[in-house]
Write an enzyme that holds these catalytic residues in place. Structure first.
Site, mmCIF file in Angstrom:
data_model
loop_
_atom_site.group_PDB
_atom_site.id
_atom_site.type_symbol
_atom_site.label_atom_id
_atom_site.label_comp_id
_atom_site.label_asym_id
_atom_site.label_seq_id
_atom_site.Cartn_x
_atom_site.Cartn_y
_atom_site.Cartn_z
ATOM 1 N N ASP A 3 3.462 17.369 -0.583
ATOM 2 C CA ASP A 3 2.676 17.670 -1.774
ATOM 3 C C ASP A 3 2.317 16.350 -2.448
ATOM 4 O O ASP A 3 2.952 15.937 -3.415
ATOM 5 C CB ASP A 3 3.504 18.565 -2.706
ATOM 6 C CG ASP A 3 2.716 19.019 -3.927
ATOM 7 O OD1 ASP A 3 1.550 18.593 -4.080
ATOM 8 O OD2 ASP A 3 3.278 19.772 -4.738
ATOM 9 N N GLU B 37 0.422 30.230 -6.710
ATOM 10 C CA GLU B 37 -0.192 29.063 -6.091
ATOM 11 C C GLU B 37 0.322 28.890 -4.660
ATOM 12 O O GLU B 37 1.528 28.994 -4.419
ATOM 13 C CB GLU B 37 0.137 27.812 -6.905
ATOM 14 C CG GLU B 37 -0.551 26.556 -6.404
ATOM 15 C CD GLU B 37 -0.427 25.398 -7.368
ATOM 16 O OE1 GLU B 37 -0.605 24.242 -6.927
ATOM 17 O OE2 GLU B 37 -0.147 25.630 -8.565
ATOM 18 N N HIS C 224 -0.975 14.532 -3.944
ATOM 19 C CA HIS C 224 -2.382 14.629 -4.313
ATOM 20 C C HIS C 224 -3.062 13.257 -4.300
ATOM 21 O O HIS C 224 -2.450 12.249 -4.635
ATOM 22 C CB HIS C 224 -2.524 15.237 -5.712
ATOM 23 C CG HIS C 224 -1.992 16.626 -5.830
ATOM 24 N ND1 HIS C 224 -2.131 17.387 -6.978
ATOM 25 C CD2 HIS C 224 -1.314 17.414 -4.949
ATOM 26 C CE1 HIS C 224 -1.554 18.563 -6.801
ATOM 27 N NE2 HIS C 224 -1.065 18.592 -5.574
ATOM 28 N N HIS D 140 -0.517 26.359 -16.435
ATOM 29 C CA HIS D 140 0.337 26.077 -15.282
ATOM 30 C C HIS D 140 1.795 26.225 -15.685
ATOM 31 O O HIS D 140 2.223 25.715 -16.710
ATOM 32 C CB HIS D 140 0.074 24.664 -14.762
ATOM 33 C CG HIS D 140 0.585 24.407 -13.385
ATOM 34 N ND1 HIS D 140 1.928 24.475 -13.053
ATOM 35 C CD2 HIS D 140 -0.070 24.083 -12.235
ATOM 36 C CE1 HIS D 140 2.073 24.197 -11.770
ATOM 37 N NE2 HIS D 140 0.885 23.948 -11.243
ATOM 38 N N HIS E 26 4.122 28.170 -9.349
ATOM 39 C CA HIS E 26 4.602 28.036 -7.977
ATOM 40 C C HIS E 26 5.561 29.187 -7.688
ATOM 41 O O HIS E 26 6.486 29.430 -8.478
ATOM 42 C CB HIS E 26 5.326 26.705 -7.796
ATOM 43 C CG HIS E 26 4.435 25.514 -7.951
ATOM 44 N ND1 HIS E 26 4.905 24.223 -7.858
ATOM 45 C CD2 HIS E 26 3.098 25.413 -8.175
ATOM 46 C CE1 HIS E 26 3.893 23.374 -8.011
ATOM 47 N NE2 HIS E 26 2.787 24.076 -8.217
ATOM 48 N N ASP F 36 -4.730 25.806 -3.796
ATOM 49 C CA ASP F 36 -4.680 24.355 -3.947
ATOM 50 C C ASP F 36 -5.120 23.711 -2.634
ATOM 51 O O ASP F 36 -4.521 23.949 -1.583
ATOM 52 C CB ASP F 36 -3.258 23.922 -4.311
ATOM 53 C CG ASP F 36 -3.155 22.438 -4.623
ATOM 54 O OD1 ASP F 36 -3.479 21.619 -3.743
ATOM 55 O OD2 ASP F 36 -2.726 22.095 -5.739
ATOM 56 N N HIS G 80 -7.327 24.745 -7.195
ATOM 57 C CA HIS G 80 -6.949 23.394 -7.612
ATOM 58 C C HIS G 80 -7.616 22.424 -6.647
ATOM 59 O O HIS G 80 -7.352 22.461 -5.443
ATOM 60 C CB HIS G 80 -5.431 23.215 -7.575
ATOM 61 C CG HIS G 80 -4.728 23.814 -8.744
ATOM 62 N ND1 HIS G 80 -3.372 24.084 -8.743
ATOM 63 C CD2 HIS G 80 -5.176 24.183 -9.973
ATOM 64 C CE1 HIS G 80 -3.025 24.607 -9.911
ATOM 65 N NE2 HIS G 80 -4.109 24.682 -10.671
ATOM 66 N N GLU H 2 -6.285 18.124 -10.226
ATOM 67 C CA GLU H 2 -4.929 17.666 -10.522
ATOM 68 C C GLU H 2 -4.677 16.353 -9.783
ATOM 69 O O GLU H 2 -3.592 16.094 -9.287
ATOM 70 C CB GLU H 2 -3.892 18.684 -10.060
ATOM 71 C CG GLU H 2 -3.946 20.019 -10.740
ATOM 72 C CD GLU H 2 -2.911 20.965 -10.160
ATOM 73 O OE1 GLU H 2 -2.324 21.726 -10.935
ATOM 74 O OE2 GLU H 2 -2.692 20.936 -8.932
ATOM 75 N N TYR I 230 7.729 23.453 -13.794
ATOM 76 C CA TYR I 230 8.284 23.152 -12.484
ATOM 77 C C TYR I 230 9.772 23.472 -12.408
ATOM 78 O O TYR I 230 10.356 23.478 -11.317
ATOM 79 C CB TYR I 230 8.051 21.675 -12.132
ATOM 80 C CG TYR I 230 6.597 21.306 -12.000
ATOM 81 C CD1 TYR I 230 5.734 22.058 -11.205
ATOM 82 C CD2 TYR I 230 6.075 20.206 -12.676
ATOM 83 C CE1 TYR I 230 4.397 21.724 -11.084
ATOM 84 C CE2 TYR I 230 4.733 19.864 -12.559
ATOM 85 C CZ TYR I 230 3.899 20.621 -11.764
ATOM 86 O OH TYR I 230 2.575 20.284 -11.641
ATOM 87 N N HIS J 227 -2.445 21.386 -0.999
ATOM 88 C CA HIS J 227 -1.348 22.179 -0.446
ATOM 89 C C HIS J 227 -1.778 22.884 0.841
ATOM 90 O O HIS J 227 -1.022 22.926 1.813
ATOM 91 C CB HIS J 227 -0.883 23.223 -1.467
ATOM 92 C CG HIS J 227 -0.293 22.623 -2.705
ATOM 93 N ND1 HIS J 227 0.113 23.395 -3.773
ATOM 94 C CD2 HIS J 227 -0.038 21.341 -3.049
ATOM 95 C CE1 HIS J 227 0.592 22.606 -4.722
ATOM 96 N NE2 HIS J 227 0.500 21.352 -4.311
ATOM 97 N N ARG K 91 10.474 19.722 -19.508
ATOM 98 C CA ARG K 91 11.788 19.108 -19.359
ATOM 99 C C ARG K 91 12.942 20.007 -19.772
ATOM 100 O O ARG K 91 14.098 19.636 -19.616
ATOM 101 C CB ARG K 91 11.844 17.814 -20.178
ATOM 102 C CG ARG K 91 10.829 16.780 -19.726
ATOM 103 C CD ARG K 91 10.862 15.554 -20.620
ATOM 104 N NE ARG K 91 9.842 14.580 -20.228
ATOM 105 C CZ ARG K 91 9.236 13.769 -21.067
ATOM 106 N NH1 ARG K 91 9.539 13.807 -22.350
ATOM 107 N NH2 ARG K 91 8.334 12.919 -20.646
#
Length: 317
Positions: free
Chosen positions: A263, A179, A265, A104, A144, A213, A250, A295, A107, A216, A72
């Site tokens: 995206d 990724e 999952h 990982h 990413h 992934d 992944h 994931e 984001y 993905h 965050r």
């Protein structure tokens, strides 16, 4: 990625005998030498980063993924040395090799951004993430690649490679693992050729790799669900990028259809990819000895431990 706190209560309710079973010496040896497929899941670091190791053991994992700090904020407190030591001790105790642990990236990070402030913060965060890996004794770091926003893909690829080269200069040894993406919006990395273009611009090729992934790839148009699809996609990856760059997978089913560029999952065998593809994945020898990490949403009644057990049941040897 769904919350990695799923199943926490269920895991806490397990008996002490289950824990003793997972800590047996034959199990610990299996994590490092006897296994061919190292299947695990993305786990929480709540309560201390060493808790990720314990969570993976409890769910029967032989590999795991984790975040190295808050998702965050750009600014995060330094990694506590005592916590790092406890993490390494737990890895040793339970037989986890660093090559089967895949941190990982945040984001927030966009190393391909044309916006100077975002690019600068992303470059600094990449250095910080690799530094944390180094302190923890980890050798891989997955992230990413980035998004071009209102610039060209070529310019985005150049910026991503520059960020990686800069981070490599600051922090030794850790391998940056790109990724593949779903092709959503202006993200780069949906096509294998884009990943190869980034790798071509990285000076130290020994310190760059790819995490494939499955969701993905499927969303980007690579049909691993078709008969022979897993083999065909891995063959194409080998031709375009090179299998020697494949450092992790992944394992995610897809809510969206082939080529949807979403995206989204889904739990293993409950999406558009289907169980047959995952059977082929866990039995392809080209995916031996690398982390295969879930994931998925992990819904009640089919949580990570259930899906890990299912995937191992599909292994033919």
């Amino acid at each position: 990625m769904a919350s990695c706190k799923r199943g926490e209560k269920r895991r806490k309710d397990r008996s002490a005998s289950k824990m003793e079973e997972t800590e047996d010496s034959t199990e610990k040896k299996g994590r490092t030498r006897q296994q061919k497929k190292y299947i695990g899941a993305h786990v929480s670091i709540a309560g201390g980063i060493w808790k990720a190791v314990e969570a993976s053991v409890e769910m029967g994992g032989h590999s795991f993924g984790l975040f190295l700090g808050s998702q965050r904020s750009w600014q995060r407190p330094a990694l506590d040395q005592t916590a790092a030591a406890k993490f390494q001790q737990a890895c040793t105790q339970h037989g986890f090799n660093p090559t089967h642990i895949l941190p990982h990236g945040s984001y927030l990070m966009n190393c391909g951004s044309p916006k100077e402030d975002v690019l600068s913060k992303s470059q600094a965060m990449l250095v910080d993430e690799l530094s944390r890996c180094s302190v923890l004794g980890l050798t891989l770091f997955n992230f990413h690649p980035g998004a071009s926003i209102d610039s060209s893909k070529e310019q985005c690829i150049e910026r991503i490679a520059e960020a990686i080269n800069h981070a490599h200069q600051q922090i030794p040894a850790v391998c940056t693992v790109l990724e593949n993406m779903s092709g959503q919006g202006t993200t780069v990395g949906g096509q294998f050729s884009e990943l190869k273009s980034i790798i071509d611009r990285v000076r130290d090729k020994t310190r760059v790799g790819v995490c494939l992934d499955t969701c993905h790839a499927f969303a980007a148009g690579y049909d691993i669900s078709a008969a022979g699809g897993v083999k065909a996609v891995l063959d194409e990856f080998d031709q375009v990028v090179g299998l020697h760059y494949l450092r992790a997978v992944h394992l995610n089913d897809s809510k969206g259809k082939l080529g949807c560029h979403l995206d989204r999952h889904e739990d293993i065998g409950r999406g558009q990819i289907g169980i047959s593809a995952f059977r082929n994945i866990v039995n392809d020898p080209r995916l031996d000895n690398i982390p295969l990490i879930l994931e998925t949403p992990g819904r009640p009644g089919f949580e990570y431990d259930d899906q890990i057990k299912l995937l191992y049941s599909l292994c033919e040897d």
